[in-house]
Design an enzyme around this catalytic site. Sequence first.
Site, mmCIF file in Angstrom:
data_model
loop_
_atom_site.group_PDB
_atom_site.id
_atom_site.type_symbol
_atom_site.label_atom_id
_atom_site.label_comp_id
_atom_site.label_asym_id
_atom_site.label_seq_id
_atom_site.Cartn_x
_atom_site.Cartn_y
_atom_site.Cartn_z
ATOM 1 N N GLY A 1 -57.818 -15.642 20.546
ATOM 2 C CA GLY A 1 -57.251 -15.588 19.203
ATOM 3 C C GLY A 1 -55.736 -15.483 19.143
ATOM 4 N N ILE A 2 -55.275 -14.559 18.312
ATOM 5 C CA ILE A 2 -53.834 -14.409 18.050
ATOM 6 C C ILE A 2 -53.099 -13.980 19.320
ATOM 7 C CG2 ILE A 2 -52.143 -13.005 16.772
ATOM 8 C CD1 ILE A 2 -54.314 -12.939 14.458
ATOM 9 N N THR B 1 -51.594 -6.837 24.332
ATOM 10 C CA THR B 1 -52.951 -6.290 24.432
ATOM 11 C C THR B 1 -53.896 -7.209 23.649
ATOM 12 O OG1 THR B 1 -52.868 -4.859 22.471
ATOM 13 C CG2 THR B 1 -52.032 -3.926 24.551
ATOM 14 N N GLY B 2 -55.124 -7.361 24.154
ATOM 15 C CA GLY B 2 -56.046 -8.288 23.505
ATOM 16 C C GLY B 2 -55.525 -9.709 23.606
ATOM 17 N N TYR C 1 -61.757 -0.447 8.120
ATOM 18 C CA TYR C 1 -60.857 -1.425 8.760
ATOM 19 C C TYR C 1 -59.500 -1.432 8.052
ATOM 20 C CZ TYR C 1 -58.957 -5.878 10.407
ATOM 21 O OH TYR C 1 -58.139 -6.854 10.940
HETATM 22 N N1 LIG Z 1 -58.386 -13.141 12.527
HETATM 23 C C1 LIG Z 1 -57.975 -12.612 11.398
HETATM 24 O O1 LIG Z 1 -58.299 -13.079 10.288
HETATM 25 C C2 LIG Z 1 -57.047 -11.409 11.434
HETATM 26 C C3 LIG Z 1 -56.341 -11.094 10.258
HETATM 27 C C4 LIG Z 1 -55.485 -10.011 10.255
HETATM 28 C C5 LIG Z 1 -55.316 -9.263 11.410
HETATM 29 N N2 LIG Z 1 -56.003 -9.588 12.542
HETATM 30 C C6 LIG Z 1 -55.794 -8.745 13.726
HETATM 31 O O2 LIG Z 1 -55.423 -9.562 14.816
HETATM 32 C C7 LIG Z 1 -55.734 -8.877 16.035
HETATM 33 C C8 LIG Z 1 -56.334 -9.866 17.019
HETATM 34 O O3 LIG Z 1 -57.550 -10.339 16.494
HETATM 35 P P1 LIG Z 1 -58.006 -11.863 16.572
HETATM 36 O O4 LIG Z 1 -58.177 -12.335 15.178
HETATM 37 O O5 LIG Z 1 -57.151 -12.627 17.487
HETATM 38 O O6 LIG Z 1 -59.481 -11.665 17.145
HETATM 39 P P2 LIG Z 1 -60.162 -12.035 18.562
HETATM 40 O O7 LIG Z 1 -60.087 -13.497 18.792
HETATM 41 O O8 LIG Z 1 -61.499 -11.373 18.470
HETATM 42 O O9 LIG Z 1 -59.248 -11.306 19.641
HETATM 43 C C9 LIG Z 1 -59.314 -9.923 19.861
HETATM 44 C C10 LIG Z 1 -58.708 -9.622 21.215
HETATM 45 O O10 LIG Z 1 -58.686 -8.199 21.384
HETATM 46 C C11 LIG Z 1 -59.379 -7.863 22.587
HETATM 47 N N3 LIG Z 1 -59.987 -6.548 22.406
HETATM 48 C C12 LIG Z 1 -60.938 -6.174 21.517
HETATM 49 N N4 LIG Z 1 -61.223 -4.876 21.675
HETATM 50 C C13 LIG Z 1 -60.437 -4.429 22.684
HETATM 51 C C14 LIG Z 1 -60.270 -3.192 23.333
HETATM 52 N N5 LIG Z 1 -61.002 -2.113 22.985
HETATM 53 N N6 LIG Z 1 -59.373 -3.074 24.336
HETATM 54 C C15 LIG Z 1 -58.633 -4.161 24.731
HETATM 55 N N7 LIG Z 1 -58.752 -5.368 24.167
HETATM 56 C C16 LIG Z 1 -59.653 -5.495 23.157
HETATM 57 C C17 LIG Z 1 -60.386 -8.988 22.789
HETATM 58 O O11 LIG Z 1 -60.790 -9.136 24.146
HETATM 59 P P3 LIG Z 1 -62.137 -8.435 24.740
HETATM 60 O O12 LIG Z 1 -63.152 -8.460 23.652
HETATM 61 O O13 LIG Z 1 -62.496 -9.251 25.934
HETATM 62 O O14 LIG Z 1 -61.696 -7.045 25.099
HETATM 63 C C18 LIG Z 1 -59.536 -10.190 22.363
HETATM 64 O O15 LIG Z 1 -58.667 -10.562 23.398
HETATM 65 C C19 LIG Z 1 -56.622 -7.696 15.641
HETATM 66 O O16 LIG Z 1 -55.859 -6.507 15.673
HETATM 67 C C20 LIG Z 1 -57.032 -8.023 14.206
HETATM 68 O O17 LIG Z 1 -57.298 -6.869 13.464
HETATM 69 C C21 LIG Z 1 -56.860 -10.649 12.583
#
Ligand SMILES: NC(=O)c1ccc[n+]([C@@H]2O[C@H](COP(=O)([O-])OP(=O)(O)OC[C@H]3O[C@@H](n4cnc5c(N)ncnc54)[C@H](OP(=O)(O)O)[C@@H]3O)[C@@H](O)[C@H]2O)c1
Length: 249
Positions: free
Chosen positions: A17-18, A12-13, A150
């Site tokens: 990013g990740i 999912t997502g 968060y």
């Molecule tokens: N980056 C960091 O520093 C960090 C650190 C710790 C944990 N995380 C966690 O890693 C995860 C991924 O985040 P990321 O850092 O890779 O950020 P990202 O690049 O913003 O990716 C987020 C992804 O989630 C999708 N998304 C957001 N809201 C959604 C929804 N309601 N339904 C379905 N898809 C949704 C986005 O696509 P759309 O917007 O097109 O839906 C995108 O594909 C998150 O759970 C975040 O909390 C990130």
Amino acid sequence: MKRLDNKVALITGGSSGIGLATAQDFIREGAQVIITGRSQQALQAALASLEGQARTLVSDSANREHLNALGQKVRALTPSLDILFVNAGIGRFAPIEQVDEAHFDEQFSVNVKGLFFTVQQLLPLMNPGGSIILNASVVHEMGIPNASVYSATKAAVVSLARTLAAELLPRKIRVNAISPGLTHTNFFTNTNLTEAQVEGFAAQMLPKIPMQRLGNSSEIAKAVTFLASDESSYLVGGELKVDGGMTNM
Ligand SMILES: NC(=O)c1ccc[n+]([C@@H]2O[C@H](COP(=O)([O-])OP(=O)(O)OC[C@H]3O[C@@H](n4cnc5c(N)ncnc54)[C@H](OP(=O)(O)O)[C@@H]3O)[C@@H](O)[C@H]2O)c1
């Protein structure tokens, strides 16, 4: 033989990013991958960047109707899943006085409620021997000002990883959490913070990271692949922290 040969994974997502980096790594290791997200356009762009067996599914983790339809939509693409990476998540940051109900509900509905019902919906498709990985964050053990809601969502995710691990182990499905530290993605661009506030936050956090840099999404992806593969066969109900030493040293 690659580590994820003959495996089918849903992320999912997975459009950035990740999630996207993990899709790339899963494919490299031989898996077929389905990625979800809210934007068809973003999913198509992600698909174009992926080489190998990938498919997309528009699904909003915060939308109950989308969640209810998820099992059926995935079944139309594959009879079963071996790996589920529940990764979609958002962050909003504010001091407690400025947190309103919408700020609270939006984050809990994606990061906790959406994650929980995604697992519930897709569980009937999970094969014995499967692996579910929940994306948490190290923030839940850090006490970062303005990150109350968060961080609480991510504490809930780690708790769910433990409980669901205990519930699903008799079905031979392992559940673990991955907790990234600060990682280069679009995450902060998509928060409510201005560019200057994000830069200020990064400057404040950097001295706390022993490796003195942010992580890359590919470094998190490699750890998720480990949890998805049989290499982690004795790891269950755990939390793998990938944070440059921020919470261990
Ligand atoms: N980056 C960091 O520093 C960090 C650190 C710790 C944990 N995380 C966690 O890693 C995860 C991924 O985040 P990321 O850092 O890779 O950020 P990202 O690049 O913003 O990716 C987020 C992804 O989630 C999708 N998304 C957001 N809201 C959604 C929804 N309601 N339904 C379905 N898809 C949704 C986005 O696509 P759309 O917007 O097109 O839906 C995108 O594909 C998150 O759970 C975040 O909390 C990130």
